[in-house]
Enzyme design. Structure first.
Site, PDB file in Angstrom:
ATOM      1  CG  HIS A 230      -1.956  -1.017   1.231  1.00  7.61           C
ATOM      2  ND1 HIS A 230      -1.730  -2.295   1.700  1.00  7.61           N
ATOM      3  CD2 HIS A 230      -3.246  -0.988   0.803  1.00  7.61           C
ATOM      4  CE1 HIS A 230      -2.842  -3.002   1.565  1.00  7.61           C
ATOM      5  NE2 HIS A 230      -3.766  -2.244   1.030  1.00  7.61           N
ATOM      6  CG  ASP A 301      -3.922  -5.820  -4.074  1.00  6.94           C
ATOM      7  OD1 ASP A 301      -5.004  -5.286  -3.760  1.00  6.94           O
ATOM      8  OD2 ASP A 301      -3.107  -6.229  -3.233  1.00  6.94           O
TER       9      ASP A 301
END
Length: 555
Positions: A230, A301
């Site tokens: 992230h 993702d």
């Protein structure tokens, strides 16, 4: 006797006829479904086809006309729900939201949506109120029970289906081989690829039976990384043999067992591709997955995560991920991103199609797979409505809650009790040292052990902040949370009288290595209410601690 034998033969003939008829019906049904998919595909515009590739987030608990128009204009293939985006308030509201989304798309002549969520259980649980909240994967790994893994999947999928969610980005089948992994940890079933594969595979049939499409993640493995994708781009430094034996093994087992979709990882894996591209953008890595999964769906993702967005930007990343072989491109509620950015991504993909960078043949391959999956899960023509009030009563039912409690009780792991401090006495005050930041986890523990007296300190506290009453207590209990990261809390725990200390690792079980002389040590694998309650029952001596450590220890 002759008559009985004839009857048996008649029954066998009837049964055989039923099987033949069922087989013929399945073939006809499959053929009809294929024709329906092709007809839908051939009727779609380039704009509609490109939109089917995208799963995007949005804000708010209801469907405004502006949102409905935006989804239809982009022809989105799916949406993803988040609490942080205001999509989730309670189960009834989510059921109304999913109904409205599908109804609006149907009114505008669009293909029904994949409505997705990250409902892994444990640490990553988006729906937390009014539903059954399960322990996470590592707790399940500690049970070693495929039956409990299957029960977990069955209840989670049933509750998702009831409120209109048809795609879950779970289970995580990364093998957590790095104790300091900042993003996987207790989201993994463990460090043994065989265990991970066994537990993940046990979840497939329950998901299928509840008509929820599950997604194994994160290919080719995120367990050997030390960076949160992230925030930045992780590197997996394993050899090819290690990647084959560890990272790839669970995915291959899942694929052989019929997993309908796999999510790629934003991880650089030099052993598979020396180019420096993350797996999500690598034709080599995604090509490997395509050869394994055949016509199953490949999903990225979130392309707005730091690992991708910081270097490539979402528009270029979307094109590269698609060209690498992905079918569905995910755009989540990552920091500093807004749903309105999805229009530019749609335009970039459409421009790449028009200038020939993306071919129509390649686009049709992915859209066909998407439509086939939607048809297989009953979504092609008209998405099923979310359940009525009667069905909503199944959410967090006593039967469902009992399944979560069963898993929690079977997971609690006693790593050692050198000085035989267990069970706790049921009278007299016993100090409980706990991080202030995690005080919300305490009520179930205090209910099970009412004579525990909590002392709350921030994770940044020093040993000097520990009250003298705790340091001189004949017995004390303390909670630990990922000590590889919370070093000041580690120093605080080290200063306690180790021979009289009971430590409960509420995060990763590797904490036990940082406190090797603590007399008694538990691995709890998460602080969900069912797990904390189960710990309390063990401390009080009302339950055993049957869990087995699912990770290898040893720095």
């Amino acid at each position: 006797m002759k008559s009985r034998g004839m009857k048996r033969r008649s029954v066998k003939m009837i049964y055989a006829a039923i099987l033949i008829f069922s087989s013929m019906f399945s073939i006809v049904s499959a053929a009809g479904q294929e024709e329906k998919v092709e007809a839908r595909l051939n009727s779609m515009s380039p704009e509609q086809k490109v939109g089917q590739l995208m799963i995007g987030f949005f804000r708010g608990p209801t469907v405004s006309e502006e949102l409905a128009q935006r989804l239809a204009t982009l022809h989105l293939g799916g949406v993803i729900l988040y609490g942080v985006s205001g999509n989730i308030e309670n189960p009834r509201q989510v059921a109304n939201l999913t109904d409205s989304l599908q109804q609006k798309m149907q009114e505008k002549g669009e293909v029904p949506l994949f409505i997705s969520i990250d409902q892994e259980g444990g640490r990553v649980t988006r729906l937390t109120q009014g539903v059954t909240v399960f322990p996470g994967n590592m707790a399940l790994g500690a049970t070693g029970s495929e039956e409990l893994a299957g029960k977990t999947a069955q209840v989670m999928a049933r509750e998702l289906h009831i409120i209109g969610i048809n795609m879950n980005f779970a289970p995580v089948v990364d093998v957590n081989s790095n104790p300091a992994n900042p993003v996987i940890g207790i989201r993994s079933f463990g460090s043994d690829p065989t265990l991970v594969a066994k537990m993940g595979t046990a979840m497939l049939a329950p998901y299928r039976s509840e008509q929820v499409l599950c997604v194994a993640k994160h290919f080719p493995g995120h367990g050997d990384t030390a960076v949160d994708s992230h925030l930045g781009l992780p590197l997996a430094g394993q050899t090819r043999a290690e990647v084959e034996a560890m990272g790839l093994y669970p995915f291959r087992q899942m694929i052989r067992s019929g997993v309908p979709a796999v999510m790629t990882a934003h991880v650089v894996v030099p052993a598979l591709d020396e180019s420096g591209l993350p797996a999500t953008l690598s034709p080599t890595v995604v090509g490997l997955l395509r050869r394994e999964i055949g016509d199953g769906l490949i999903i990225t993702d979130s392309l707005s995560m730091g690992a991708i967005d910081q270097r490539w930007g979402m528009e270029e990343a979307a094109i590269q991920a698609f060209l690498a072989g992905a079918d569905l491109l995910l755009f989540g509620a990552d920091t500093k991103h807004e749903p309105t950015e999805q229009a530019a991504i749609h335009s970039a993909l459409l421009a790449a199609l028009k200038n020939g960078r993306i071919t129509e043949k390649r686009l049709d391959e992915s859209v066909r797979r998407i439509l086939e999956s939607k048809a297989r899960y009953g979504l092609l023509d008209a998405a099923p409505k979310a359940a009525d009030e009667a069905a909503l009563k199944q959410l967090a039912s006593p039967e469902h809650l009992a399944a979560a409690e069963e898993s929690a009780k079977a997971s609690i792991t006693l790593l050692r009790d050198k000085n035989h401090l267990l069970p706790l006495a049921q009278s007299g005050s016993i100090p409980l040292l706990w991080p202030e930041e995690y005080r919300a986890a305490l009520p179930p523990l205090l209910k099970a052990c009412p004579n525990l007296k909590p002392y709350l300190l921030p994770l940044s506290a020093t040993p000097k902040d520990v009250p003298l009453a705790i340091r001189q207590a004949p017995l004390l209990v303390a909670g630990s949370y990922n000590l590889y990261r919370n070093r000041q809390w580690l120093q605080l725990l080290e200063a306690l009288p180790q021979e009289r200390s009971i430590i409960a690792a509420m995060g990763v079980p590797y904490d036990s290595e940082y406190l090797p002389v603590a007399s008694t040590f538990f691995a709890v694998y998460g602080d969900q209410a069912v797990s904390v309650a189960a710990l309390g029952e063990v401390l009080a001596g009302r339950q055993p601690a049957p869990g087995r450590l699912p990770v290898a220890l040893g720095k």
